[in-house]
Write a protein that holds these residues in place. Structure first.
Motif, PDB file in Angstrom:
ATOM      1  N   GLY A 130       0.810  -1.235   0.000  1.00 27.02           N
ATOM      2  CA  GLY A 130       0.000   0.000   0.000  1.00 27.02           C
ATOM      3  C   GLY A 130       0.822   1.253   0.000  1.00 27.02           C
ATOM      4  O   GLY A 130       0.526   2.217  -0.705  1.00 27.02           O
ATOM      5  N   GLY A 131       1.940   1.370   0.699  1.00 26.44           N
ATOM      6  CA  GLY A 131       2.762   2.585   0.745  1.00 26.44           C
ATOM      7  C   GLY A 131       3.417   2.893  -0.589  1.00 26.44           C
ATOM      8  O   GLY A 131       3.456   4.033  -1.039  1.00 26.44           O
ATOM      9  N   ARG A 132       3.910   1.825  -1.214  1.00 27.17           N
ATOM     10  CA  ARG A 132       4.573   2.060  -2.527  1.00 27.17           C
ATOM     11  C   ARG A 132       3.562   2.504  -3.572  1.00 27.17           C
ATOM     12  O   ARG A 132       3.842   3.352  -4.418  1.00 27.17           O
ATOM     13  CB  ARG A 132       5.240   0.746  -2.935  1.00 27.17           C
ATOM     14  CG  ARG A 132       6.068   0.884  -4.206  1.00 27.17           C
ATOM     15  CD  ARG A 132       6.762  -0.419  -4.493  1.00 27.17           C
ATOM     16  NE  ARG A 132       7.549  -0.309  -5.685  1.00 27.17           N
ATOM     17  CZ  ARG A 132       8.243  -1.321  -6.216  1.00 27.17           C
ATOM     18  NH1 ARG A 132       8.220  -2.516  -5.617  1.00 27.17           N
ATOM     19  NH2 ARG A 132       8.947  -1.147  -7.319  1.00 27.17           N
ATOM     20  N   TRP A 133       2.368   1.968  -3.546  1.00 27.19           N
ATOM     21  CA  TRP A 133       1.329   2.339  -4.522  1.00 27.19           C
ATOM     22  C   TRP A 133       0.932   3.810  -4.374  1.00 27.19           C
ATOM     23  O   TRP A 133       0.795   4.534  -5.359  1.00 27.19           O
ATOM     24  CB  TRP A 133       0.121   1.431  -4.291  1.00 27.19           C
ATOM     25  CG  TRP A 133      -1.015   1.753  -5.232  1.00 27.19           C
ATOM     26  CD1 TRP A 133      -1.163   1.367  -6.496  1.00 27.19           C
ATOM     27  CD2 TRP A 133      -2.151   2.553  -4.927  1.00 27.19           C
ATOM     28  NE1 TRP A 133      -2.288   1.850  -7.057  1.00 27.19           N
ATOM     29  CE2 TRP A 133      -2.947   2.610  -6.070  1.00 27.19           C
ATOM     30  CE3 TRP A 133      -2.596   3.218  -3.762  1.00 27.19           C
ATOM     31  CZ2 TRP A 133      -4.134   3.297  -6.139  1.00 27.19           C
ATOM     32  CZ3 TRP A 133      -3.789   3.885  -3.851  1.00 27.19           C
ATOM     33  CH2 TRP A 133      -4.555   3.930  -5.021  1.00 27.19           C
ATOM     34  N   ARG A 134       0.815   4.234  -3.132  1.00 32.17           N
ATOM     35  CA  ARG A 134       0.469   5.650  -2.920  1.00 32.17           C
ATOM     36  C   ARG A 134       1.589   6.574  -3.408  1.00 32.17           C
ATOM     37  O   ARG A 134       1.357   7.656  -3.944  1.00 32.17           O
ATOM     38  CB  ARG A 134       0.196   5.868  -1.409  1.00 32.17           C
ATOM     39  CG  ARG A 134      -1.179   5.380  -0.977  1.00 32.17           C
ATOM     40  CD  ARG A 134      -1.521   5.892   0.409  1.00 32.17           C
ATOM     41  NE  ARG A 134      -0.649   5.314   1.429  1.00 32.17           N
ATOM     42  CZ  ARG A 134      -0.907   4.173   2.084  1.00 32.17           C
ATOM     43  NH1 ARG A 134      -2.005   3.478   1.810  1.00 32.17           N
ATOM     44  NH2 ARG A 134      -0.085   3.723   2.982  1.00 32.17           N
ATOM     45  N   TRP A 135       2.803   6.153  -3.255  1.00 32.32           N
ATOM     46  CA  TRP A 135       3.928   6.994  -3.716  1.00 32.32           C
ATOM     47  C   TRP A 135       3.899   7.135  -5.233  1.00 32.32           C
ATOM     48  O   TRP A 135       4.124   8.210  -5.783  1.00 32.32           O
ATOM     49  CB  TRP A 135       5.240   6.351  -3.266  1.00 32.32           C
ATOM     50  CG  TRP A 135       6.412   7.187  -3.662  1.00 32.32           C
ATOM     51  CD1 TRP A 135       6.952   8.198  -2.984  1.00 32.32           C
ATOM     52  CD2 TRP A 135       7.179   7.049  -4.849  1.00 32.32           C
ATOM     53  NE1 TRP A 135       8.005   8.762  -3.641  1.00 32.32           N
ATOM     54  CE2 TRP A 135       8.169   8.046  -4.836  1.00 32.32           C
ATOM     55  CE3 TRP A 135       7.133   6.178  -5.944  1.00 32.32           C
ATOM     56  CZ2 TRP A 135       9.101   8.200  -5.848  1.00 32.32           C
ATOM     57  CZ3 TRP A 135       8.064   6.339  -6.949  1.00 32.32           C
ATOM     58  CH2 TRP A 135       9.039   7.332  -6.901  1.00 32.32           C
ATOM     59  N   GLN A 136       3.603   6.031  -5.940  1.00 33.60           N
ATOM     60  CA  GLN A 136       3.529   6.093  -7.400  1.00 33.60           C
ATOM     61  C   GLN A 136       2.404   7.007  -7.861  1.00 33.60           C
ATOM     62  O   GLN A 136       2.555   7.777  -8.800  1.00 33.60           O
ATOM     63  CB  GLN A 136       3.328   4.671  -7.956  1.00 33.60           C
ATOM     64  CG  GLN A 136       4.548   3.785  -7.804  1.00 33.60           C
ATOM     65  CD  GLN A 136       4.304   2.391  -8.331  1.00 33.60           C
ATOM     66  OE1 GLN A 136       3.149   2.051  -8.653  1.00 33.60           O
ATOM     67  NE2 GLN A 136       5.360   1.594  -8.421  1.00 33.60           N
ATOM     68  N   VAL A 137       1.258   6.956  -7.218  1.00 31.53           N
ATOM     69  CA  VAL A 137       0.135   7.847  -7.569  1.00 31.53           C
ATOM     70  C   VAL A 137       0.522   9.295  -7.340  1.00 31.53           C
ATOM     71  O   VAL A 137       0.254  10.184  -8.152  1.00 31.53           O
ATOM     72  CB  VAL A 137      -1.118   7.473  -6.750  1.00 31.53           C
ATOM     73  CG1 VAL A 137      -2.209   8.513  -6.944  1.00 31.53           C
ATOM     74  CG2 VAL A 137      -1.612   6.091  -7.158  1.00 31.53           C
ATOM     75  N   PHE A 138       1.189   9.568  -6.246  1.00 32.88           N
ATOM     76  CA  PHE A 138       1.624  10.932  -5.927  1.00 32.88           C
ATOM     77  C   PHE A 138       2.598  11.455  -6.980  1.00 32.88           C
ATOM     78  O   PHE A 138       2.508  12.605  -7.432  1.00 32.88           O
ATOM     79  CB  PHE A 138       2.262  10.942  -4.532  1.00 32.88           C
ATOM     80  CG  PHE A 138       2.819  12.281  -4.144  1.00 32.88           C
ATOM     81  CD1 PHE A 138       1.963  13.320  -3.760  1.00 32.88           C
ATOM     82  CD2 PHE A 138       4.186  12.517  -4.185  1.00 32.88           C
ATOM     83  CE1 PHE A 138       2.487  14.547  -3.411  1.00 32.88           C
ATOM     84  CE2 PHE A 138       4.695  13.741  -3.828  1.00 32.88           C
ATOM     85  CZ  PHE A 138       3.847  14.768  -3.442  1.00 32.88           C
ATOM     86  N   ALA A 139       3.545  10.580  -7.391  1.00 32.22           N
ATOM     87  CA  ALA A 139       4.514  10.978  -8.418  1.00 32.22           C
ATOM     88  C   ALA A 139       3.807  11.294  -9.732  1.00 32.22           C
ATOM     89  O   ALA A 139       4.128  12.276 -10.414  1.00 32.22           O
ATOM     90  CB  ALA A 139       5.560   9.869  -8.597  1.00 32.22           C
ATOM     91  N   ALA A 140       2.817  10.443 -10.078  1.00 32.67           N
ATOM     92  CA  ALA A 140       2.080  10.685 -11.330  1.00 32.67           C
ATOM     93  C   ALA A 140       1.328  12.015 -11.270  1.00 32.67           C
ATOM     94  O   ALA A 140       1.295  12.788 -12.229  1.00 32.67           O
ATOM     95  CB  ALA A 140       1.117   9.523 -11.599  1.00 32.67           C
ATOM     96  N   ILE A 141       0.711  12.290 -10.113  1.00 31.85           N
ATOM     97  CA  ILE A 141      -0.018  13.564  -9.955  1.00 31.85           C
ATOM     98  C   ILE A 141       0.935  14.745 -10.060  1.00 31.85           C
ATOM     99  O   ILE A 141       0.631  15.772 -10.692  1.00 31.85           O
ATOM    100  CB  ILE A 141      -0.778  13.573  -8.618  1.00 31.85           C
ATOM    101  CG1 ILE A 141      -1.903  12.535  -8.645  1.00 31.85           C
ATOM    102  CG2 ILE A 141      -1.332  14.961  -8.330  1.00 31.85           C
ATOM    103  CD1 ILE A 141      -2.605  12.343  -7.311  1.00 31.85           C
ATOM    104  N   CYS A 142       2.102  14.633  -9.488  1.00 34.28           N
ATOM    105  CA  CYS A 142       3.092  15.729  -9.553  1.00 34.28           C
ATOM    106  C   CYS A 142       3.528  15.989 -10.987  1.00 34.28           C
ATOM    107  O   CYS A 142       3.657  17.134 -11.432  1.00 34.28           O
ATOM    108  CB  CYS A 142       4.293  15.375  -8.683  1.00 34.28           C
ATOM    109  SG  CYS A 142       3.957  15.425  -6.906  1.00 34.28           S
ATOM    110  N   ILE A 143       3.751  14.883 -11.705  1.00 36.18           N
ATOM    111  CA  ILE A 143       4.165  15.044 -13.120  1.00 36.18           C
ATOM    112  C   ILE A 143       3.063  15.722 -13.921  1.00 36.18           C
ATOM    113  O   ILE A 143       3.314  16.635 -14.719  1.00 36.18           O
ATOM    114  CB  ILE A 143       4.520  13.672 -13.713  1.00 36.18           C
ATOM    115  CG1 ILE A 143       5.797  13.132 -13.043  1.00 36.18           C
ATOM    116  CG2 ILE A 143       4.714  13.771 -15.224  1.00 36.18           C
ATOM    117  CD1 ILE A 143       6.120  11.691 -13.419  1.00 36.18           C
ATOM    118  N   MET A 144       1.819  15.292 -13.711  1.00 39.39           N
ATOM    119  CA  MET A 144       0.697  15.914 -14.427  1.00 39.39           C
ATOM    120  C   MET A 144       0.559  17.385 -14.040  1.00 39.39           C
ATOM    121  O   MET A 144       0.300  18.255 -14.886  1.00 39.39           O
ATOM    122  CB  MET A 144      -0.598  15.166 -14.111  1.00 39.39           C
ATOM    123  CG  MET A 144      -0.654  13.758 -14.706  1.00 39.39           C
ATOM    124  SD  MET A 144      -2.160  12.880 -14.260  1.00 39.39           S
ATOM    125  CE  MET A 144      -3.366  13.922 -15.047  1.00 39.39           C
TER     126      MET A 144
END
Length: 295
Positions: A45-59
């Motif tokens: 769960g922690g790694r998945w949230r980090w990936q979503v956050f990174a994607a949002i930052c890039i967008m």
């Protein structure tokens, strides 16, 4: 007893080894199964949230760059639009100014045309008045000449006497006017007619000798031309037969290389009294001839 014990010990050892080997195999099995599960299972769960956050930052970063780019383009477009609008306003003002000036020029041109027409009318009126004055002056000169003839007649005991206008010379029964100014042949012909005379037409050798004595060494037009029929003739229509001794050497030659257009259709007295043909536009003096009046 020792033998039994040994056997028992050996059996135990074997049993332990067997058990240990089974336990060892089971352990390896579960380790492999655990490894297989780690490879195929979903991230934590922690790694998945980090990936979503990174994607949002890039967008968000991409959106920010897009907004900045659009803003810059908008600013540049706004400046260009403002410059274009200013240029259009300047062109509009220039066009309005040109239209206004054109209208002013049209009005001025119309007024100028009216003034020119008025001046032309005034010029024609003045020319008519001058012509009338010239006719009146000529009539006055004729009257004065008549009075002089009458005075001479009284002085000569009422004997008949031939008279010429002032400035004219009497020879035989004709009067001759020798001009001091030069003009084209046609203008000289018209000027003689204004004086109630004709451009010189010679009728005798004696008359020619008299005229030559007054014209040498200057050039004078006389009423001889080939402009009308191509053949030389006098202004009164009398045909003229060319006598080479009366002309300058090689004349008439109808020379065309003078650059004045056409040939040489008018005759004049040369410096020694012989004839020469020349372009009719030359500015030569002229001789007028009129019938003497008798009182």
């Amino acid at each position: 007893m020792r033998a039994v014990t040994s056997e028992s010990s050996s059996g135990n050892e074997y049993t332990d080894e067997f058990e240990n080997s089974e336990n060892s195999d089971d352990t390896e099995f579960w380790r492999k199964e655990s490894s297989v599960r780690r490879i195929g299972e979903a991230p934590s769960g922690g790694r998945w949230r980090w990936q979503v956050f990174a994607a949002i930052c890039i967008m968000a970063l991409a959106l920010l760059l897009l907004i900045i780019t659009v803003s810059v383009i908008h600013v540049k477009f706004g400046r260009k639009f403002s410059t274009t609008e200013t240029n259009i306003q300047n062109l509009t003002q220039t066009l309005v100014s040109v239209i206004t000036r054109t209208r002013d020029l049209e009005e001025h041109g119309h007024k100028l045309l009216l003034e020119i027409s008025s001046l032309e009318f005034n010029q024609e009126t003045m020319q008519s008045m001058i012509n009338d004055m010239s006719d009146s002056a000529q009539a006055l000169r004729d009257t004065v000449s008549g009075l002089k003839c009458q005075i001479n007649k009284i002085r000569n005991n009422n004997t008949q006497e031939l008279c010429c206008p002032d400035g004219w010379m009497l020879f035989s029964t004709n009067c001759y006017f020798f001009s001091d100014d030069g003009m084209p042949w046609d203008a000289a012909k018209d000027e003689c007619r204004k004086k109630r005379s004709e451009l010189l037409v010679l009728k005798s050798r004696q008359e020619k000798s008299f005229v030559i004595s007054k014209t040498r060494p200057l050039y004078y037009w006389l009423g001889l031309t080939d402009a009308h029929t191509g053949e030389w003739e006098w202004l009164d229509g009398t045909p003229y037969t060319i006598i080479r001794s009366e002309w300058m050497p090689g004349q008439p030659d109808d020379w065309k290389a003078h650059g004045l257009g056409g040939g040489e259709d008018c005759a004049h007295f040369h410096h020694d009294g012989r004839y020469n043909d020349d372009h009719c536009s030359r500015l030569y003096r002229y001789v007028c001839k009129a019938q003497a009046s008798s009182i």
